[in-house]
Design an enzyme around this catalytic site. Structure first.
Site, PDB file in Angstrom:
ATOM      1  CB  CYS A 131      28.482  49.530  58.167  1.00 32.21           C
ATOM      2  SG  CYS A 131      30.165  49.896  57.527  1.00 32.21           S
ATOM      3  CG  HIS A 245      28.995  49.183  52.967  1.00 32.40           C
ATOM      4  ND1 HIS A 245      29.268  50.582  52.357  1.00 32.40           N
ATOM      5  CD2 HIS A 245      29.569  49.349  54.106  1.00 32.40           C
ATOM      6  CE1 HIS A 245      30.030  51.093  53.284  1.00 32.40           C
ATOM      7  NE2 HIS A 245      30.254  50.455  54.228  1.00 32.40           N
TER       8      HIS A 245
END
Length: 343
Positions: A131, A245
């Site tokens: 990710c 994130h």
């Protein structure tokens, strides 16, 4: 007419997101099959707004007749079932770490290296990157085309959803417990230290050189996807955020790049949204990116401490672009350019 698609790990965070995005983007499906471990048999998961799928047992499933498998069950499960599905004739898009560095498995971000998909027939498996790597390379690609990147130093601020639903539960339970004077140790299973109101510079296992495996993944995956000549240094930190994130990225180019040139290149790039104003709220945070598809870039500025240096701030929803969305986008390229739809 459409494809038969199986989703492995359909009851997990990413599996549910895969089903949601398949429906949302109207992927051409004839049938969708939800698969998980035996303990999830009979559970129901949503596919779009109206359809509900009953979860089937992965251990007993016959993959013959399945066109595409979207797999997100954990590396050990994928290591067993992805080859079985590929042998049965399906194309597997795997969202775990197991196959990423296999030289015969393409590691793909559609906005960055879609041409790598031409090698998928070697094993019948395509790997979805980590990710944190996905959002990094989406932001770096247009800048690398503008001026060759020599070196990247990245510090990540990664949400607890990267550790799955149990990680999100741990943050919630610890946060609530602190307010009622419960010891945080009673709610600590996923993280090595207290997660609530804290930052932990430790994601995945430590390696012999002192880096963590998460940091190693970012280095080797960026090289495989973007350019083997780029040097990368990563520090990965878990922060008390549920979804999204963020990354502080320092870039060194082989020749000068102005801030305006960087902004223009990023604004023109697929999958990137630039929000960069030098004022209060003129940037994007993880809280704002949750549920969004784009990779957001803010805080574009020169780094005067090195020659040809630039700093950027990169934010993305790790469950969408960092996992499920990227997987479905790979399937879309496959369907458009490489596979034949069932009659």
């Amino acid at each position: 007419m459409g494809y038969t698609v199986a989703v492995i790990g359909a009851t997990g965070n990413v599996g549910r997101e895969l089903l949601s995005i398949l429906a949302e983007r109207e992927f051409p499906v004839e049938e969708v099959i939800a698969l998980a471990s035996s303990r999830s048999i009979g559970r129901e998961v949503s596919f779009g707004e109206d359809d509900v799928l009953k979860v089937e047992n992965l251990d007993e499933f016959d993959f013959r007749g399945v066109d595409i498998v979207l797999s997100s069950p954990g590396a050990s499960v994928s290591s067993k079932y992805a080859p079985i599905a590929a042998e049965a004739g399906a194309v597997v898009i795997d969202n775990t770490s197991y196959f990423r560095m296999d030289p015969d498995v393409p590691l793909v971000v559609p906005e960055v290296n879609p041409g790598a998909l031409s090698d998928f027939k070697k094993r019948g498996i395509i790997a979805n990157p980590n990710c944190s790597t996905i959002q990094l390379v989406v932001a770096l690609k247009p800048l690398h085309e503008l001026a060759k990147i020599k070196r990247v130093v990245v510090s990540t601020y990664q949400s607890v959803s990267g550790a799955g639903k149990s990680g999100m539960d741990e943050l919630f339970n610890q946060t609530r417990g602190i307010f009622v004077n419960e010891p945080t140790e009673s709610h600590r299973e996923n993280f090595t230290k207290q997660m609530a109101f804290n930052c932990i510079p430790h994601i995945d296992k430590f390696m012999d050189d002192g880096s963590t495996k998460e940091e190693w993944k970012m280095v080797v995956e960026t090289k495989k996807i973007l350019d083997p000549d780029i040097t990368v240094s990563a520090t990965c930190v878990r922060v008390p955020v549920f979804v999204g994130h963020a990354e502080a990225v320092n870039i060194e180019f082989d020749h000068p790049v102005t801030e305006d040139q960087a902004r223009d290149a990023l604004r023109a790039a697929p999958g990137v949204t630039v929000i960069d104003y030098r004022t209060d709220e003129g940037y994007v945070t993880p809280q704002e990116c949750a549920g969004e598809d784009a990779v957001f870039v803010s805080r574009i500025r020169k780094d005067p401490s090195i020659k040809n240096g630039l700093n950027i701030w990169v934010v993305s929803d790790n469950l969408r672009k960092g996992a499920a969305l990227n997987t479905v986008q790979i399937a879309e390229v496959l369907a458009q350019s490489y596979l034949q739809r069932a009659a």
